[in-house]
Design a protein around this motif. Structure first.
Motif, short mmCIF file in Angstrom:
data_model
loop_
_atom_site.label_atom_id
_atom_site.label_comp_id
_atom_site.label_asym_id
_atom_site.label_seq_id
_atom_site.Cartn_x
_atom_site.Cartn_y
_atom_site.Cartn_z
N MET A 85 0.79 -1.23 0.00
CA MET A 85 0.00 0.00 0.00
C MET A 85 0.82 1.28 0.00
O MET A 85 0.26 2.37 -0.12
CB MET A 85 -0.94 0.00 1.23
N LYS A 86 2.11 1.17 0.14
CA LYS A 86 2.94 2.37 0.23
C LYS A 86 2.78 3.26 -1.00
O LYS A 86 2.69 4.49 -0.90
CB LYS A 86 4.41 1.98 0.41
N ALA A 87 2.72 2.66 -2.18
CA ALA A 87 2.59 3.42 -3.42
C ALA A 87 1.24 4.13 -3.53
O ALA A 87 1.08 5.05 -4.34
CB ALA A 87 2.79 2.50 -4.62
N LYS A 88 0.27 3.71 -2.70
CA LYS A 88 -1.06 4.33 -2.71
C LYS A 88 -1.19 5.40 -1.62
O LYS A 88 -2.30 5.84 -1.32
CB LYS A 88 -2.13 3.26 -2.52
N GLY A 89 -0.07 5.81 -1.02
CA GLY A 89 -0.11 6.87 -0.03
C GLY A 89 -0.51 6.41 1.36
O GLY A 89 -1.09 7.17 2.13
N VAL A 90 -0.18 5.14 1.68
CA VAL A 90 -0.49 4.59 3.00
C VAL A 90 0.82 4.33 3.74
O VAL A 90 1.72 3.67 3.20
CB VAL A 90 -1.31 3.29 2.89
N GLU A 91 0.93 4.85 4.94
CA GLU A 91 2.12 4.64 5.76
C GLU A 91 1.74 3.85 7.02
O GLU A 91 0.70 4.12 7.63
CB GLU A 91 2.74 5.98 6.19
N PHE A 92 2.56 2.92 7.39
CA PHE A 92 2.36 2.14 8.61
C PHE A 92 3.35 2.61 9.68
O PHE A 92 4.51 2.90 9.38
CB PHE A 92 2.61 0.64 8.35
N VAL A 93 2.86 2.72 10.91
CA VAL A 93 3.70 3.07 12.07
C VAL A 93 3.30 2.17 13.22
O VAL A 93 2.11 2.08 13.56
CB VAL A 93 3.53 4.55 12.47
N GLY A 94 4.26 1.52 13.83
CA GLY A 94 3.97 0.73 15.02
C GLY A 94 4.12 1.56 16.28
O GLY A 94 4.79 2.59 16.29
N ILE A 95 3.46 1.11 17.34
CA ILE A 95 3.70 1.64 18.68
C ILE A 95 4.03 0.43 19.55
O ILE A 95 3.16 -0.36 19.90
CB ILE A 95 2.47 2.40 19.24
N ASN A 96 5.32 0.27 19.82
CA ASN A 96 5.77 -0.88 20.59
C ASN A 96 5.64 -0.57 22.08
O ASN A 96 6.16 0.43 22.56
CB ASN A 96 7.24 -1.20 20.24
#
Length: 202
Positions: free
Chosen positions: A111-122
């Protein structure tokens, strides 16, 4: 060596904050899921798949989420405004987190190319070593904020789609507002159910 009263007070406050953060997630930590419906003055609705959503006009702003990542860099989620952001609360010790990690890693790449960023909270990893090993084992190449006592988790406003379990996944729309939440381990199908409608929004 004597300890000043001021130091003792500060230490007590720090320990109290840590206890409150841990207590906030104790009942549902590492659970297999669960949902809370949109009762009272909340504006969210939980679907049959356990994914809660909020209509565009009723969404609340995400809190400030910034700090050091598991790999020692600095990250401010606000810098990602304009993109859809998938926030995943996890711990290396959590079996459901391990179950969903391959799906999160896969969909984040797709999904990165579609403008979606993932961020974890550990959270609740007392040092970064196990968290770093977790990321390596499951091919997680997106950053995770290191939040060992849950201070970032407690910043989510009450009555919003706030994280109430480990794992929890929260999706922010392109305006940085809280749009969807799941309180369970997810696969790629459920991740797309949360993300795809936000991509389609104008």
């Amino acid at each position: 060596m004597s300890v000043s009263p001021a130091f003792r007070r500060r230490r007590t406050l720090t320990l109290a904050a840590a206890a409150a953060a841990a207590g906030a997630l104790t009942l549902t930590a590492c659970g297999s899921g669960g949902t809370s419906g949109g009762s009272g003055d909340t504006k969210f609705v939980t679907g049959t798949g356990g994914i809660a959503t909020v209509a565009k006009g009723d969404r609340q702003n995400a809190p400030e989420l910034s700090g050091e990542t598991v790999d020692g860099k600095q990250l401010d989620v606000a810098s990602l405004k304009g993109k859809i952001v998938v926030l995943n609360v996890w711990g290396s010790w959590c079996a459901p987190c391990r179950a969903e990690a391959p799906y999160l890693a896969k969909v984040s790449k797709e999904m990165k190319a579609k403008g979606v960023e993932f961020v974890g909270i550990n959270t609740r990893d007392t040092d970064k070593g196990p968290a770093q090993q977790f990321e390596k084992e499951f091919g997680v190449d997106y950053p995770s904020l290191y939040d060992p006592i849950g201070k970032l988790i407690l910043r989510f406003p009450k009555g919003s789609l706030n994280p109430q379990a480990i794992p929890s996944t929260i999706v922010l729309d392109k305006n940085g507002k809280i749009a969807a939440r799941a309180l369970m381990a997810l696969d790629d199908t459920k991740l797309h159910q949360m993300i795809d409608p936000l991509i389609a929004e104008k």
